[in-house]
Every structure is written in structure tokens, then in C-alpha cells.
Design a protein around this motif. Structure first.
Motif, mmCIF file in Angstrom:
data_model
loop_
_atom_site.group_PDB
_atom_site.id
_atom_site.type_symbol
_atom_site.label_atom_id
_atom_site.label_comp_id
_atom_site.label_asym_id
_atom_site.label_seq_id
_atom_site.Cartn_x
_atom_site.Cartn_y
_atom_site.Cartn_z
ATOM 1 N N UNK A 6 10.373 52.859 7.570
ATOM 2 C CA UNK A 6 10.190 51.652 8.382
ATOM 3 C C UNK A 6 10.960 50.468 7.791
ATOM 4 N N UNK A 7 10.928 50.338 6.480
ATOM 5 C CA UNK A 7 11.656 49.239 5.832
ATOM 6 C C UNK A 7 13.151 49.368 6.107
ATOM 7 N N UNK A 8 13.683 50.590 5.943
ATOM 8 C CA UNK A 8 15.116 50.803 6.178
ATOM 9 C C UNK A 8 15.473 50.492 7.633
ATOM 10 N N UNK A 9 14.630 50.931 8.561
ATOM 11 C CA UNK A 9 14.907 50.695 9.983
ATOM 12 C C UNK A 9 14.841 49.197 10.307
ATOM 13 N N UNK A 10 13.843 48.520 9.771
ATOM 14 C CA UNK A 10 13.693 47.082 10.037
ATOM 15 C C UNK A 10 14.883 46.305 9.464
ATOM 16 N N UNK A 11 15.258 46.634 8.223
ATOM 17 C CA UNK A 11 16.388 45.921 7.591
ATOM 18 C C UNK A 11 17.638 46.090 8.445
ATOM 19 N N UNK A 12 17.839 47.299 8.940
ATOM 20 C CA UNK A 12 19.027 47.573 9.744
ATOM 21 C C UNK A 12 19.020 46.752 11.044
ATOM 22 N N UNK A 13 17.882 46.705 11.710
ATOM 23 C CA UNK A 13 17.810 45.971 12.981
ATOM 24 C C UNK A 13 18.026 44.468 12.753
ATOM 25 N N UNK A 14 17.460 43.941 11.662
ATOM 26 C CA UNK A 14 17.665 42.517 11.372
ATOM 27 C C UNK A 14 19.123 42.237 11.013
ATOM 28 N N UNK A 15 19.733 43.153 10.246
ATOM 29 C CA UNK A 15 21.161 42.992 9.918
ATOM 30 C C UNK A 15 22.013 42.929 11.187
ATOM 31 N N UNK A 16 21.593 43.709 12.202
ATOM 32 C CA UNK A 16 22.355 43.757 13.449
ATOM 33 C C UNK A 16 22.023 42.584 14.374
ATOM 34 N N UNK A 17 21.116 41.678 13.941
ATOM 35 C CA UNK A 17 20.901 40.467 14.723
ATOM 36 C C UNK A 17 19.565 40.351 15.438
ATOM 37 N N UNK A 18 18.713 41.384 15.332
ATOM 38 C CA UNK A 18 17.407 41.306 16.011
ATOM 39 C C UNK A 18 16.648 40.080 15.510
ATOM 40 N N UNK B 88 16.786 58.276 4.537
ATOM 41 C CA UNK B 88 18.221 58.100 4.785
ATOM 42 C C UNK B 88 18.487 58.287 6.282
ATOM 43 N N UNK B 89 19.575 57.637 6.761
ATOM 44 C CA UNK B 89 19.885 57.655 8.201
ATOM 45 C C UNK B 89 20.870 58.777 8.511
ATOM 46 N N UNK B 90 20.585 59.617 9.504
ATOM 47 C CA UNK B 90 21.524 60.676 9.879
ATOM 48 C C UNK B 90 22.029 60.509 11.317
#
Ligand code: URA
Length: 212
Positions: free
Chosen positions: A139-151, A111-113
Motif C-alpha cells: 500500500x505504501x509503494x502504491x500510494x507513493x507512486x500515485x502521489x508522485x504521478x500527481x494524485x 515490487x511492481x510488475x
């Protein structure tokens, strides 16, 4: 996912000292930085560049420079922080963002804090720093987040990886058209029942910051 496992004797040597339970935090931190700099050399192989012309004392030279927008380096707190210095030594002009993620020791869910990333990730190459790819949840959560933000591209740099974690990341992005690369120092045998990499090096955050 493209996977690059470093097969360099210097990395193998440094990793062996890092794994040693008798290696104290100051040496552990120093070795982590050195290993990351070596891994970063491989991880930046496809970093985006643009033509750049300079005048040498003798003549014009048509070379290259890092392209805009600059790459973003994202250490995953806490343990990824120990990798930051080794990374920015190689790309000092990179922008740095932070993601604080913690995994529950029972469920192993991430989870992200904390979240401090550049506003705009559109079209950017992001380098995630996280020393241990264990279950893959973080890593999956971090990658999904970065792609959602446009990476447009995510390159994960890990010191050690477990086969289970690699398989989980591959499965998570199997049906998505994302540009993902993993650069790791070694792939170990397995995870134990507590989600630790075997033989691994123990808890990377604790060993970096002396909580042992
Ligand atoms: N995180 C760690 O710090 N070590 C492991 O072995 C697995 C996850």
C-alpha cells in the motif's frame, strides 16, 4: 491519515462468512464484491462533485454530478481485482487503472510488475483496492507512486487491516502533507511471522481465485 473502520452489522456478517475456511471461491468472490460496495459507500463520502441542473417533469432542479477529472480506481493485482466489480457498481463512470504488485514471501518487500494507469493523475482522487493491509509495504509503494504521478488524494479500501500495517502507512507519510484515507472492514489482532493477518482470512488472492 484518516481511518474509517466499518461498524455495520451487514459487513460484520459478510466478513464472518468470508473468514470461514469452508467458504468456497464463488461465495468468497460474491461476498467480497458485496462488502466492497458497502465500503465504497463510505469511501466516496468526500468524492468531488460539481453543480448540475436538470429539468424534472415539473421544474428546474439544481443538483450535483461527479466532477471532472473523474476519480480513478486502482485495484492492486492480483487480489484487488476481486474488489473491482463491487467498486464500479457504485461509481460506473470512474476510470480504472491497474498496478501489479507482489510481495516477496521471505523479505515481505513489495515490487511492481505491471502498471497500467491513466496518463494524467494531476488533481485526481484515486481509490486503491487491496483486500489485505498486512505489513503495509504494498500500500505504501502504491500510494507513493500515485502521489508522485500527481494524485491529490488517495483513499485505500481494504477488507481487513492489521495494526502493524496501519502503523507502517502512518509512519511512511507522517512528515508528508498528503491527503490519505483508509476505509477498512475490520482491524484484526496482529500479523503472524509469515506476514499473514490473524485471525484474518488466509491468502485473499488464493481464496478469490481458487488456488487453495
Ligand atoms: N495478504 C493476504 O492475502 N492475506 C494476509 O493475511 C496478508 C496478506
Amino acid at each position: 491519515m484518516k481511518i474509517h473502520i466499518a461498524a455495520h452489522p451487514l459487513i460484520g456478517h459478510k466478513l464472518t462468512v468470508l473468514r470461514d475456511q469452508n467458504t468456497k471461491s464463488p461465495t468468497f468472490r460474491q461476498l467480497t464484491e458485496e462488502i466492497v460496495t458497502l465500503l465504497a459507500y463510505e469511501a466516496t463520502r468526500d468524492i468531488k462533485t460539481a453543480p448540475a441542473t436538470v429539468m424534472t417533469p415539473v421544474a428546474l432542479f439544481e443538483g450535483i454530478e461527479l466532477a471532472e477529472p473523474r476519480p480513478v480506481v486502482v485495484p492492486i493485482l492480483r487480489a484487488g481485482l476481486g474488489m473491482l466489480e463491487g467498486m464500479v457498481r457504485l461509481i460506473p463512470t470512474a476510470e480504472v487503472g491497474f498496478l501489479g504488485m507482489v510481495r516477496d514471501h521471505v523479505t515481505l518487500q513489495a515490487s511492481t510488475y505491471a502498471n497500467r494507469l491513466p496518463e494524467n493523475l494531476e488533481g485526481r482522487q484515486c481509490f486503491i483496492l487491496d483486500p489485505m493491509l498486512a505489513t503495509g509495504g504494498t500500500l505504501i509503494a502504491a500510494m507513493e507512486y500515485l502521489f508522485e504521478r500527481g494524485a491529490t488524494e488517495v483513499i485505500a479500501i481494504t477488507i481487513l487491516s492489521a495494526p502493524e500495517g496501519i502503523a507502517a502507512v502512518e509512519a511512511a507519510f507522517a512528515h508528508k502533507d498528503h491527503n490519505i484515507t483508509l476505509v477498512t472492514g475490520a482491524v484484526d489482532a496482529k500479523l503472524n511471522e509469515h506476514g499473514y493477518i490473524v485471525p484474518g482470512l488466509g491468502d485473499a488472492g488464493d481464496r478469490l481465485y481458487g488456488v487453495v
